[in-house]
Write an enzyme that holds these catalytic residues in place. Structure first.
Site, PDB file in Angstrom:
ATOM      1  N   GLY A  60       4.216   6.483  -0.196  1.00 46.92           N
ATOM      2  CA  GLY A  60       4.463   5.966  -1.351  1.00 46.92           C
ATOM      3  C   GLY A  60       4.957   4.795  -1.175  1.00 46.92           C
TER       4      GLY A  60
ATOM      5  CB  SER B 279      -0.612   0.564   1.281  1.00 47.64           C
ATOM      6  OG  SER B 279      -1.405   1.570   1.113  1.00 47.64           O
ATOM      7  CG  HIS B 280       0.261   4.830  -2.225  1.00 48.07           C
ATOM      8  ND1 HIS B 280      -0.043   3.491  -3.466  1.00 48.07           N
ATOM      9  CD2 HIS B 280       0.915   5.829  -3.340  1.00 48.07           C
ATOM     10  CE1 HIS B 280      -0.324   4.028  -4.866  1.00 48.07           C
ATOM     11  NE2 HIS B 280       0.533   4.933  -5.245  1.00 48.07           N
ATOM     12  CB  SER B 281      -0.677   4.275   3.939  1.00 49.42           C
ATOM     13  OG  SER B 281      -1.505   3.851   5.465  1.00 49.42           O
TER      14      SER B 281
END
Lengths: 205, 144
Positions: B59, B24-26
């Site tokens: 990211g 995940s980006h998080s």
């Protein structure tokens, strides 16, 4: 400092100088982080690539791997792959010829296409890089040297950036905006053009 | 949600053990999904989160994904769940950088639902193809 490292430092400086500009472009049709992401990535590149590394292929591979893990957004895998693929073409070399640059551009573009699955005309970095490659190729086939051919490449890349203003985005974050993306230049095409211009200036410098 | 389970036979000899990576980006999302999926498959621990960047920023990082894949790879393959957009490009880049790329596959599935299905099936000794198919079924299930 090796030549390739010097060039990478110059690219980093260009990106950093244009950080707010790139971010503002990305604010219009993206998520307002292209300049921030690219600056972070290239600061890491300048830190992590050994400054005395003469092997251009190895330096570009290290650049690509660093961008992959520090840029954060789509430009990470896209530019990361571009630099790594370009690096493979000149593995072990400490100088590059005009032909090498053509091969590196071809490999970079192929890498970006494989990764992002875009084609020309979708309002991406390819809309700067593909015309740049065509103009570069035509120039060296016409007998131009590396510097002159890069001038032609940069001219075409800038025209490509202008072209991106006129079209709708069908790839990436900007594609969420649909028609509203028309009238704005693509941040990726812009950073790609700035990179080419920096390389051109360095070669001619 | 339909889930095929033979038995929760984790880590026994001769049992297929597919690994799972959550991208995940998080980092919060990746860790949270991992925790939730792990709870649905008690005892199954071949699941890793690869979310966010080194400094905790939003990211995706292909090298972190690569490390996570290698950590959970028991030789039977790894299924990868992604949130959206560049997470998929980062995961694809990570796969390409490893040998045995054909054993690492991204499931075209929602990250939470896909991860839960994958964890339960992997814990039950299902093979990679089977897990991918089940995870991708969760794409078409209505919530309401």
């Amino acid at each position: 400092m090796s030549r390739v490292y010097e060039c990478l430092v110059k690219i980093s400086e260009t990106i950093t100088e244009n950080k707010d500009f790139l971010t503002d472009l990305d604010r219009e049709i993206g998520d307002a982080d292209h300049g921030i992401n690219m600056t972070r990535g290239f600061h890491a590149v300048v830190e992590k690539v050994p400054s005395d590394l003469e092997d251009i292929g190895a330096a570009l591979k290290k650049t690509g791997m660093t961008l992959l893990s520090t840029v954060g957004g789509a430009s990470g895998p896209l530019y990361g792959t571009a630099y790594m693929e370009a690096g493979k073409v000149v593995a072990g070399k400490t100088t590059v010829t005009a032909e090498d640059i053509k091969a590196m551009l071809e490999a970079a573009i192929a890498g970006i296409q494989k990764r992002g699955k875009a084609v020309k005309g979708e309002k991406t970095m390819l809309d700067a890089l593909m015309p740049a490659l065509d103009s570069y190729t035509a120039a060296i086939e016409g007998g131009a040297d590396m510097g002159a051919a890069l001038d032609e490449a940069c001219k075409a890349a800038n025209e490509g950036v202008e072209f991106t203003k006129t079209i709708i985005a069908t790839k990436g974050r900007a594609s969420y905006l649909g028609e509203r993306s028309i009238g704005h230049q693509d941040p990726g095409a812009t950073s790609a053009t700035l990179t080419l211009e920096t390389i051109r200036d360095f070669v001619k410098g | 949600m339909q889930v095929r389970v033979q038995s929760l036979n984790c880590g026994k000899d001769g049992i297929v053990m597919v690994g799972i990576v959550i991208v995940s980006h998080s980092w919060k999302i990746a860790e949270g999904v991992k925790d939730l999926a792990a709870q649905m498959a008690p005892g199954f621990d071949q699941i890793r989160a690869a979310g966010g960047l080194e400094d905790g920023e939003i990211g995706t990082d292909a090298t972190r994904i690569m490390d996570a894949i290698q950590e959970v790879d028991q030789g039977d393959g790894v299924v990868i769940l992604c949130d959206l957009g560049s997470a998929i490009m980062s995961a694809e880049t990570a796969i390409e950088l490893l040998d045995d790329a054909e054993h690492y596959r991204i499931a075209d599935a929602p990250i939470v639902e896909g991860a839960i299905v994958a964890a339960v099936e992997a814990a039950g000794g299902e093979d990679l193809g089977s897990i991918i198919a089940s995870a991708e079924e969760s794409r078409s299930e209505s919530k309401l």
